[in-house]
Design a protein around this motif. Structure first.
Motif, mmCIF file in Angstrom:
data_model
loop_
_atom_site.group_PDB
_atom_site.id
_atom_site.type_symbol
_atom_site.label_atom_id
_atom_site.label_comp_id
_atom_site.label_asym_id
_atom_site.label_seq_id
_atom_site.Cartn_x
_atom_site.Cartn_y
_atom_site.Cartn_z
ATOM 1 N N GLY A 1 0.831 -1.195 0.000
ATOM 2 C CA GLY A 1 0.000 0.000 0.000
ATOM 3 C C GLY A 1 0.865 1.245 0.000
ATOM 4 N N ALA A 2 0.739 2.074 -1.048
ATOM 5 C CA ALA A 2 1.619 3.233 -1.201
ATOM 6 C C ALA A 2 0.878 4.550 -1.022
ATOM 7 C CB ALA A 2 2.314 3.186 -2.560
ATOM 8 N N ASP B 1 1.914 -1.512 -4.550
ATOM 9 C CA ASP B 1 0.547 -1.014 -4.551
ATOM 10 C C ASP B 1 -0.231 -1.709 -5.664
ATOM 11 O OD1 ASP B 1 -0.933 1.533 -3.154
ATOM 12 O OD2 ASP B 1 -1.794 1.097 -5.119
ATOM 13 N N ASP C 1 -0.198 11.640 -2.955
ATOM 14 C CA ASP C 1 0.269 10.262 -2.817
ATOM 15 C C ASP C 1 1.407 9.953 -3.785
ATOM 16 O OD1 ASP C 1 -1.840 10.239 -1.079
ATOM 17 O OD2 ASP C 1 -2.690 8.354 -1.784
ATOM 18 N N ARG D 1 5.121 8.825 -2.576
ATOM 19 C CA ARG D 1 5.725 7.601 -3.107
ATOM 20 C C ARG D 1 7.089 7.913 -3.728
ATOM 21 N NH1 ARG D 1 5.490 5.153 -8.217
ATOM 22 N NH2 ARG D 1 5.694 2.869 -8.220
ATOM 23 N N ASP E 1 4.322 -1.187 -8.636
ATOM 24 C CA ASP E 1 2.876 -0.943 -8.605
ATOM 25 C C ASP E 1 2.169 -1.832 -9.621
ATOM 26 O OD1 ASP E 1 3.505 0.281 -10.993
ATOM 27 O OD2 ASP E 1 2.960 2.301 -10.370
ATOM 28 N N ASP F 1 -2.903 -0.985 3.264
ATOM 29 C CA ASP F 1 -3.742 -1.107 2.068
ATOM 30 C C ASP F 1 -5.133 -0.515 2.230
ATOM 31 O OD1 ASP F 1 -4.416 -3.071 3.866
ATOM 32 O OD2 ASP F 1 -4.565 -4.688 2.388
#
Length: 416
Positions: free
Chosen positions: A14-15, A37, A108, A112, A124, A165
């Motif tokens: 989860g990013a 992700d 986000d 990241r 990802d 996540d």
């Protein structure tokens, strides 16, 4: 990545803000980190996009203050409701006295990138679907990559696993995470819309949220300026298993925007409307095992009084990275740390938020609170959890005292 690794020291699933913060801090400590992700970045996320002073403080720790200041900067909350409008500046104290709002698609992605620049590897477009266990430890995570109608499965072994996540936390469910809806939870929606007040130095919140029939709802509406020509507009309602919301969020959001269009210069259609359910106040159990831990939204780290989760995501990402670097057994230590940092505040906050769901209580108490600048300034600090562990003033002491009393009455404390 051109080559998918088969193992890593610390695997972060989860990013979002929580996962990227954990990856950045862990990589800066010298660990080998892989950040994964399910989506391909940049990607959107249902959120109000607001960054409170608590979140700003964490972004400063990451070295991102200048980047945030290049976006919208706000000085506090404009509270509307029950015939009153109050300007409530962010309180002076150990936290910054300013806030911001950045669309999650950009925030986000930048976080990241910060993790990658800190030394983490990133992958990802791969979904974590299962784990291979070794007792209470996770030996590897099973991922799935889809392409051309076919799904490829592969494993990545790890020494430590961080699960970030999101609110649904599918990997958390595999590990035994359970969400308890007997305490208050949120139902929220947001969209973007063009506004002549996109550069407004105040975020706005309407604490008297009404439905199309004029009824007062247990929640609030917001308008957060983004400085891009648009604002984030949204509504959130509170509910419990005994008192579910039973509200269609997207129509309510449209109604709210239509009602505020003239005051805030809103024009055009609502863009990218989305909605989500929000576990709040640590209302989840089984958040850790010997070498794995849930953080951020996955651990229910969302403020029950304002729906804020970015700050807790950033904080828990930093804290779990510190604990892993110390070589601690996460099974006992991580839930204990969450209770130490958030237990009292989450307990009293979700108890107060639960009261808002009681019919006729908000219409009775709302007008009283909105008539007092002092009371609402105090409420802003408490509602935003702008009380640090180091604060020793009277307001902080009262908040902690109330939290301890509330915690003692909980039949299921936060994170239990």
């Amino acid at each position: 990545m051109s080559v998918t690794p088969t193992e890593t020291d610390i695997l972060v699933v989860g990013a979002g803000p929580a996962g990227s913060a954990a990856a950045a801090w862990a990589a800066r400590s010298g660990a080998e980190v892989l950040l994964t992700d399910a989506a391909v970045f940049p990607r959107d996320k249902t959120c109000g996009d607001g960054l409170t002073p608590r979140a700003i403080g964490e972004l400063q720790r990451l070295g991102l203050e200048d980047w945030v200041r290049a976006h919208a900067v706000n000085q506090g909350l404009r509270a509307h409701g029950f015939g009153q409008t109050l300007l409530l500046p962010w309180p002076e104290g150990r936290l910054p006295n300013w806030g911001s709002a950045v669309a999650r698609t950009e925030l986000d992605d930048h976080l990241r990138t910060t993790a990658i620049k800190s030394g983490a590897a990133a992958l990802d477009g791969v979904r974590a679907v299962d784990v291979r266990r070794d007792g209470d430890r996770v030996a590897a995570v099973v991922f799935e990559r889809r392409g051309d109608g076919a799904a490829e499965r592969f494993e990545i072994a790890c020494r430590s696993l961080v699960v970030a996540d999101g609110v649904r936390s599918p990997l958390g469910k595999v590990l035994g995470r359970e969400w308890h809806r007997d305490t208050v939870y949120g139902v929220a929606g947001r969209a973007y819309v063009t506004s002549t007040m996109s550069d407004d130095p105040w975020i706005s919140s309407h604490l008297e949220l009404r439905g199309e029939q004029g009824e007062i709802l247990s929640g609030y509406g917001w308008i957060f300026p983004l400085g891009t020509g648009e604002v984030n507009v949204g509504v959130g309602t509170l509910a419990t298993a005994k008192r579910p919301a039973n509200i269609a969020i997207k129509p309510l959001m449209q109604f709210y925007a239509d009602e505020r269009a003239a005051d805030f210069g809103l024009s055009g259609d609502l863009r990218m409307p989305t909605s989500a359910l929000l576990p709040m106040g640590g209302a989840v159990s089984h958040v850790a095992g010997a070498n794995w831990a849930l953080i951020g939204d996955a651990a229910g780290c969302v403020n029950p009084l304002n729906g804020e989760g970015i700050d807790y995501g950033l904080e828990t990402g930093r804290l779990v990275a510190e604990m892993i670097s110390e070589g601690r057994d996460l099974g006992q230590a991580w839930p204990a740390l969450l209770r130490e940092h958030y237990g009292e505040a989450f307990s009293i906050a979700r108890r107060l938020a639960g009261l808002v769901t009681v019919p006729r209580l908000l219409p009775a108490l709302g007008p009283v609170g909105m008539r007092s600048d002092w009371m609402m300034t105090l409420a802003l600090r408490w509602m935003g959890n702008l009380v640090t562990d180091e604060d020793r003033d009277r307001a902080a002491r009262v908040w902690r005292w109330a939290g301890r009393r509330s915690l003692a009455r909980d039949h299921r404390p936060p994170f239990a």
